[in-house]
Design a protein around this motif. Structure first.
Motif, short mmCIF file in Angstrom:
data_model
loop_
_atom_site.label_atom_id
_atom_site.label_comp_id
_atom_site.label_asym_id
_atom_site.label_seq_id
_atom_site.Cartn_x
_atom_site.Cartn_y
_atom_site.Cartn_z
N VAL A 43 0.86 -1.19 0.00
CA VAL A 43 0.00 0.00 0.00
C VAL A 43 0.90 1.23 0.00
N LEU A 46 0.50 4.58 2.97
CA LEU A 46 -0.65 4.31 3.85
C LEU A 46 -0.66 5.23 5.08
N MET A 71 -7.67 0.48 11.96
CA MET A 71 -7.97 0.96 10.61
C MET A 71 -6.95 0.40 9.61
N GLU A 72 -5.70 0.41 10.03
CA GLU A 72 -4.66 -0.12 9.15
C GLU A 72 -4.88 -1.61 8.91
N THR A 75 -7.85 -2.22 6.64
CA THR A 75 -7.54 -1.87 5.24
C THR A 75 -6.79 -3.02 4.57
N THR A 78 -9.02 -6.03 4.05
CA THR A 78 -9.99 -5.88 2.94
C THR A 78 -9.30 -6.22 1.60
N ILE A 89 -8.09 1.61 -2.98
CA ILE A 89 -8.92 1.50 -1.78
C ILE A 89 -9.71 2.79 -1.60
N LEU A 91 -11.69 4.42 1.30
CA LEU A 91 -11.94 4.30 2.73
C LEU A 91 -12.86 5.45 3.13
N ILE A 114 -14.84 0.20 3.86
CA ILE A 114 -13.60 0.08 3.07
C ILE A 114 -13.89 -0.78 1.83
N ALA A 116 -12.09 -2.25 -1.62
CA ALA A 116 -10.84 -2.47 -2.36
C ALA A 116 -11.22 -2.93 -3.75
#
Ligand code: PXG
Length: 292
Positions: A43, A46, A71-72, A75, A78, A89, A91, A114, A116
């Motif tokens: 990512v 991020l 949250m990380e 992400t 997902t 992504i 979000l 989220i 993706a």
């Protein structure tokens, strides 16, 4: 395969991924988002996107209902659930379900969504020939009304400008601020090159603090290209040697026409191509690993 969408801790197939019609993100555009890219199972930037998300939330007094670590993790999960290596992504943190009445204190808990997937903002040939841009009559919303630094769900200002660009059959629309200085395009920051140096408008001219914009400034420093963050007018753009746009969805893309005037020699410029090449290297080789 159906996309698996994250909503508040659970995954749903696309057809069942639904939020309430009483969500204030839907009713009032009350919420925030990030658009993040991942390349080669990493990512890109991020942390920077999550920093900006938290800043947007703070500006709107919106409490994100999960921690930054959660949250990380959500992400990355997902992306893994969808088995993707390259993609995009989206979000979203919306104010959440409330009732009819705009006060956010009617919304007890914000919602996190989220998605993706993949994104193709401009046609592939635009990356070869360069983009055509027109100046929009719609001015960028002033910081006194709603700071353009907040990546909110309220994109009508940009959408009105995008409609103008579409009607003029241009690839993108240039937005000026109330004073007539250059702000940004409808979903991209912008740079020009003049006599081997880069120029770009400051955030206070009315743009989002673009993460790709910051990445390009870092690339310029690395490549020894002098870069100036200063107010620009359309004169500066019309007389530039090169012109290019930056954004997560757009990446780095040359612009060769503004208001039907040819910029530079009408083809993607040399410095622009050098920056694009370095940007591609960085997107392929840096970022948060998804599958370890
Ligand atoms: N200005 C605006 C108004 C944006 O919305 C940028 C500049 C570039 O910022 P970043 O941080 O991405 O370099 C944006 C970003 C979409 C989409 O779905 C739009 C953006 C990013 C990703 C997807 O159209 N805009």
């Amino acid at each position: 395969m159906d996309l698996q969408i994250y909503i508040d801790g659970d995954f749903y197939p696309e057809a069942d991924a639904k939020i309430s019609v009483f969500d204030h993100g839907f009713l009032y555009g009350d919420g925030i988002f990030e658009g993040i890219r991942f390349y080669n199972s990493r990512v890109f930037k991020l942390d920077e996107h999550l920093d900006r998300l938290w800043d947007s939330a703070k500006a709107l007094l919106l409490t994100i209902p999960i921690t930054r670590e959660e949250m990380e993790a959500a992400t990355l999960e997902t992306i893994r659930k969808n088995g993707l290596r390259d993609g995009y992504i989206r979000l979203i943190v919306s104010r959440g379900k409330g009732n009819l009445g705009l006060s956010p204190d009617r919304c007890p808990k914000a919602s996190v969504v989220i998605i993706a997937a993949t994104i193709q903002l401009y046609p592939p040939e635009a990356y070869e020939r360069g983009m055509t841009v027109i100046t929009c009559g719609t001015r960028r919303v002033s910081a006194g009304a709603l700071s353009p630094a907040v990546k909110s769900l309220n994109y009508l200002n940009n959408i009105m400008a995008k409609i103008e660009a579409n009607l003029a059959q241009a690839d993108e629309g240039l937005m000026l601020n109330e004073q007539g200085y250059v702000a940004e395009c409808t979903g991209d920051n912008l740079f020009i090159v003049k006599r081997g140096q880069l120029y770009t408008p400051p955030i206070y001219s009315g743009s989002l603090r673009g993460i790709t914009w910051e990445a390009v400034l870092a690339i310029a420093a690395e490549l020894g290209i002098p870069a100036h963050v200063q107010e620009l007018t359309r004169y500066d753009l019309y007389t530039a040697d090169e012109f290019f746009l930056t954004g997560t969805a757009a990446e780095v893309i040359a612009a060769v026409k503004l208001d039907n005037r040819i910029i530079g020699d009408g083809t993607p410029g040399k410095l622009t191509q050098q920056i694009i090449a370095r940007f591609r290297e960085l997107t392929q080789s840096t970022g948060t690993a998804i599958y370890t």
